[in-house]
Design an enzyme around this catalytic site. Sequence first.
Site, short mmCIF file in Angstrom:
data_model
loop_
_atom_site.label_atom_id
_atom_site.label_comp_id
_atom_site.label_asym_id
_atom_site.label_seq_id
_atom_site.Cartn_x
_atom_site.Cartn_y
_atom_site.Cartn_z
N LYS A 13 0.83 -1.22 0.00
CA LYS A 13 0.00 0.00 0.00
C LYS A 13 0.86 1.26 0.00
CE LYS A 13 -2.32 -0.91 3.83
NZ LYS A 13 -1.79 -2.20 4.28
N ARG A 88 -9.38 1.40 9.14
CA ARG A 88 -9.08 0.03 9.53
C ARG A 88 -10.22 -0.58 10.33
NH1 ARG A 88 -3.06 0.85 9.18
NH2 ARG A 88 -2.07 -1.18 9.31
N ARG A 127 11.40 -7.09 5.04
CA ARG A 127 11.30 -5.64 4.91
C ARG A 127 12.25 -4.97 5.91
NH1 ARG A 127 5.51 -2.62 5.04
NH2 ARG A 127 5.60 -2.86 7.28
N ARG A 160 11.68 -3.21 11.45
CA ARG A 160 10.70 -2.56 12.33
C ARG A 160 10.23 -3.57 13.36
NH1 ARG A 160 6.39 0.40 8.46
NH2 ARG A 160 4.94 -0.85 9.67
N ARG A 171 -0.76 -9.03 13.31
CA ARG A 171 -1.26 -7.99 12.40
C ARG A 171 -2.19 -8.59 11.35
NH1 ARG A 171 3.98 -5.22 10.25
NH2 ARG A 171 2.62 -3.67 9.30
#
Length: 213
Positions: A13, A88, A127, A160, A171
């Site tokens: 996104k 969300r 990531r 992260r 998540r």
Amino acid sequence: MRILIFGAPGVGKGTQAKILSSKLGIPHISTGDMLRSAVENKTEFGLKAKSFMDQGELVPDEIIAGIIKDRLNNPDSEMGFILDGIPRTIIQAELLDRIFIELNAGPLYLLKLDAADDIIIKRLSNRRQCNVCNSIVNLMDFEYKGDCPVCNAENSLIKRRDDEEEVIANRLKVYEESTAPVLDYYKEKAITVHIDGTQKIEAVTRNILEHIK
Ligand code: AMP
């Protein structure tokens, strides 16, 4: 033009929103980025949000309401915007409805990026974020030699906290339970377009632009 970029965490996104923002000349508004900067600056919202973010839980709707209202009232959003990471929850979608009434920013598109969970898990665990220029990169996309491929800073790529394996699992669960139902909410309210998020970045962008031109 108002665009909601929708899909599971890690589906791309943010990457697409940044590209679209520069191609369409409308701001990219990411609640995740706003919250991370609030955490870094230790603001009141940031201090409240941190523990939720670290665990992959949603930050309470009241905090999100506080940050998004101000942001959308900024004059740069008058001609449209790309929302990334919001709504969300159904409560956030209702909140946006109320804010949108006061704006006159054109048609509403919901771009849903699709990818299977196993692909998303692989992407998120590879990531990294540069702690110098803040760029998000993926170790699967280049030959990693220790430096940030964007600003060349040495050994600056960090994972992260919410990209750790156990947090990723949470998540995805939160996405399925609280966020996926929001898609239905927009059935009559937005032009919904499904995009295959597993293609290469440029192909995803091309596909999106074909649908919204
Ligand atoms: P993101 O960068 O969009 O993946 O967001 C990172 C984290 O920030 C999420 O896992 C949530 O903890 C929090 N967050 C971002 N946007 C929202 C939102 N609209 N509602 C609740 N929590 C959010």
